[in-house]
Design a protein around this motif. Structure first.
Motif, PDB file in Angstrom:
ATOM      1  N   TRP A  47       0.837  -1.200   0.000  1.00 28.13           N
ATOM      2  CA  TRP A  47       0.000   0.000   0.000  1.00 28.13           C
ATOM      3  C   TRP A  47       0.873   1.252   0.000  1.00 28.13           C
ATOM      4  N   GLU A  48       1.841   1.274   0.890  1.00 27.49           N
ATOM      5  CA  GLU A  48       2.702   2.448   1.036  1.00 27.49           C
ATOM      6  C   GLU A  48       3.504   2.714  -0.236  1.00 27.49           C
ATOM      7  N   SER A  49       3.834   1.648  -0.967  1.00 27.70           N
ATOM      8  CA  SER A  49       4.679   1.806  -2.152  1.00 27.70           C
ATOM      9  C   SER A  49       4.017   2.610  -3.265  1.00 27.70           C
ATOM     10  N   PHE A  50       2.696   2.618  -3.336  1.00 30.83           N
ATOM     11  CA  PHE A  50       2.069   3.380  -4.415  1.00 30.83           C
ATOM     12  C   PHE A  50       0.986   4.336  -3.949  1.00 30.83           C
ATOM     13  N   LEU A  51       0.534   4.209  -2.728  1.00 31.18           N
ATOM     14  CA  LEU A  51      -0.528   5.086  -2.256  1.00 31.18           C
ATOM     15  C   LEU A  51      -0.189   5.654  -0.889  1.00 31.18           C
ATOM     16  N   GLY A  52       1.080   5.812  -0.625  1.00 30.80           N
ATOM     17  CA  GLY A  52       1.504   6.318   0.666  1.00 30.80           C
ATOM     18  C   GLY A  52       1.037   7.749   0.860  1.00 30.80           C
ATOM     19  N   THR A  53       0.144   7.954   1.792  1.00 29.23           N
ATOM     20  CA  THR A  53      -0.384   9.289   2.056  1.00 29.23           C
ATOM     21  C   THR A  53      -0.094   9.717   3.487  1.00 29.23           C
ATOM     22  N   ASN A  54       0.936   9.186   4.037  1.00 28.11           N
ATOM     23  CA  ASN A  54       1.241   9.456   5.427  1.00 28.11           C
ATOM     24  C   ASN A  54       2.201  10.627   5.608  1.00 28.11           C
ATOM     25  N   ASP A  55       2.844  11.078   4.549  1.00 30.74           N
ATOM     26  CA  ASP A  55       3.818  12.164   4.638  1.00 30.74           C
ATOM     27  C   ASP A  55       3.086  13.489   4.830  1.00 30.74           C
ATOM     28  N   ALA A  56       3.305  14.123   5.955  1.00 36.18           N
ATOM     29  CA  ALA A  56       2.625  15.375   6.262  1.00 36.18           C
ATOM     30  C   ALA A  56       3.332  16.598   5.689  1.00 36.18           C
ATOM     31  N   ILE A  79     -13.436   4.039   7.217  1.00 39.18           N
ATOM     32  CA  ILE A  79     -12.197   4.764   7.497  1.00 39.18           C
ATOM     33  C   ILE A  79     -12.489   5.755   8.630  1.00 39.18           C
ATOM     34  N   PRO A  80     -11.831   5.624   9.748  1.00 41.15           N
ATOM     35  CA  PRO A  80     -12.124   6.515  10.879  1.00 41.15           C
ATOM     36  C   PRO A  80     -11.868   7.980  10.517  1.00 41.15           C
ATOM     37  N   PRO A  81     -12.823   8.860  10.778  1.00 41.11           N
ATOM     38  CA  PRO A  81     -12.616  10.276  10.482  1.00 41.11           C
ATOM     39  C   PRO A  81     -11.443  10.864  11.251  1.00 41.11           C
ATOM     40  N   SER A  82     -11.106  10.263  12.379  1.00 37.22           N
ATOM     41  CA  SER A  82      -9.965  10.759  13.150  1.00 37.22           C
ATOM     42  C   SER A  82      -8.668  10.652  12.351  1.00 37.22           C
ATOM     43  N   ALA A  83      -8.610   9.746  11.387  1.00 34.31           N
ATOM     44  CA  ALA A  83      -7.411   9.627  10.552  1.00 34.31           C
ATOM     45  C   ALA A  83      -7.216  10.894   9.724  1.00 34.31           C
ATOM     46  N   SER A  84      -8.297  11.430   9.172  1.00 30.96           N
ATOM     47  CA  SER A  84      -8.200  12.673   8.397  1.00 30.96           C
ATOM     48  C   SER A  84      -7.842  13.844   9.300  1.00 30.96           C
ATOM     49  N   VAL A  85      -8.437  13.887  10.487  1.00 29.03           N
ATOM     50  CA  VAL A  85      -8.148  14.961  11.436  1.00 29.03           C
ATOM     51  C   VAL A  85      -6.683  14.899  11.871  1.00 29.03           C
ATOM     52  N   GLN A  86      -6.203  13.703  12.185  1.00 27.09           N
ATOM     53  CA  GLN A  86      -4.807  13.562  12.616  1.00 27.09           C
ATOM     54  C   GLN A  86      -3.846  13.976  11.501  1.00 27.09           C
ATOM     55  N   TYR A  87      -4.162  13.596  10.265  1.00 27.56           N
ATOM     56  CA  TYR A  87      -3.286  13.980   9.160  1.00 27.56           C
ATOM     57  C   TYR A  87      -3.268  15.500   9.004  1.00 27.56           C
ATOM     58  N   TYR A  88      -4.445  16.116   9.008  1.00 26.32           N
ATOM     59  CA  TYR A  88      -4.511  17.577   8.880  1.00 26.32           C
ATOM     60  C   TYR A  88      -3.701  18.241  10.002  1.00 26.32           C
ATOM     61  N   ASP A  89      -3.874  17.760  11.225  1.00 27.26           N
ATOM     62  CA  ASP A  89      -3.139  18.334  12.354  1.00 27.26           C
ATOM     63  C   ASP A  89      -1.635  18.190  12.171  1.00 27.26           C
ATOM     64  N   ARG A  90      -1.199  17.081  11.608  1.00 24.56           N
ATOM     65  CA  ARG A  90       0.232  16.881  11.365  1.00 24.56           C
ATOM     66  C   ARG A  90       0.749  17.845  10.293  1.00 24.56           C
ATOM     67  N   VAL A  91      -0.058  18.059   9.245  1.00 23.90           N
ATOM     68  CA  VAL A  91       0.331  19.032   8.217  1.00 23.90           C
ATOM     69  C   VAL A  91       0.400  20.424   8.843  1.00 23.90           C
ATOM     70  N   ALA A  92      -0.633  20.768   9.639  1.00 21.78           N
ATOM     71  CA  ALA A  92      -0.687  22.083  10.276  1.00 21.78           C
ATOM     72  C   ALA A  92       0.475  22.299  11.242  1.00 21.78           C
ATOM     73  N   ALA A  93       0.956  21.238  11.872  1.00 22.13           N
ATOM     74  CA  ALA A  93       2.095  21.356  12.786  1.00 22.13           C
ATOM     75  C   ALA A  93       3.362  21.738  12.032  1.00 22.13           C
ATOM     76  N   LEU A  94       3.433  21.370  10.754  1.00 23.25           N
ATOM     77  CA  LEU A  94       4.597  21.706   9.930  1.00 23.25           C
ATOM     78  C   LEU A  94       4.453  23.053   9.221  1.00 23.25           C
ATOM     79  N   ASP A  95       3.200  23.515   9.055  1.00 25.11           N
ATOM     80  CA  ASP A  95       2.954  24.751   8.309  1.00 25.11           C
ATOM     81  C   ASP A  95       1.729  25.443   8.879  1.00 25.11           C
TER      82      ASP A  95
END
Length: 189
Positions: A47-56, A79-95
């Motif tokens: 999954w990570e090899s072609f659809l890796g969306t974990n990089d914030a 798909i737990p909505p908390s996954a989208s929230v956590q990803y957004y928060d991780r992006v926001a922590a960087l920018d």
């Protein structure tokens, strides 16, 4: 003594059949507690090899002038909505300026993409994304409509960009005009 049995969750079984084993006839019930970790690891690797969306770090995305508009049903049972929230928060922590190119809208009552007792984004938010990309008009809300399951009454809501939430202000509870997007400090926009 009663016996216990299980049947594979359809989406999970298809994941193992089509994605891991690449064999439509693979019987997911042959997966045991002992070999499950191997299957999980194989799934992650593939999954990570072609659809890796974990990089914030969306720096390159931002610098290319791109825009990302995401919505996620709060009642999503896949798909737990908390996954989208956590990803957004991780992006926001960087920018801290994340809202200039990425917006997340949480949709109360919406199941996985469709269904549920809530509303659904009108046009899936596509028109708002087009306006943002082509005209620089960032969406402050996304219009959503639906039907009240109990009686079929029409519902309208304006979805708020995370972390804002829609709060009832009084009036017709089925109408978007009765709600405001409110920040966690209770000031409305």
């Amino acid at each position: 003594m009663d016996t216990c049995s299980f049947s594979a969750w359809a989406y999970g079984a298809q994941f193992y059949q089509l994605f891991i084993e690449k064999n439509i006839t693979f019987d997911a019930s042959t997966i045991t507690a002992e070999n499950l970790p191997d299957y999980m690891y194989a799934g992650y690797q593939q999954w990570e090899s072609f659809l890796g969306t974990n990089d914030a770090d969306l720096t390159s995305f931002k610098e290319a002038g791109r825009k990302l508009l995401t919505w996620h049903g709060i009642a999503d049972d896949l798909i737990p909505p908390s996954a989208s929230v956590q990803y957004y928060d991780r992006v926001a922590a960087l920018d801290i300026n994340v809202d200039q190119y990425y917006k997340l809208f949480l949709v109360p009552g919406l199941h996985h993409c469709v269904g549920g007792p809530g509303v659904y984004p009108v046009n899936g938010g596509l028109q708002q994304l087009v306006e943002w990309v082509e005209n620089g008009a960032a969406p402050y809300t996304i219009s959503a409509t639906g039907m009240q399951p109990a009686n079929g009454t029409s519902l309208s809501r304006d979805l708020c960009p995370y972390p804002l939430v829609s709060v009832y202000q009084g009036g017709d509870a089925t109408n978007a005009s009765s709600y405001r997007c409110v920040d966690t400090d209770s000031t409305s926009i």
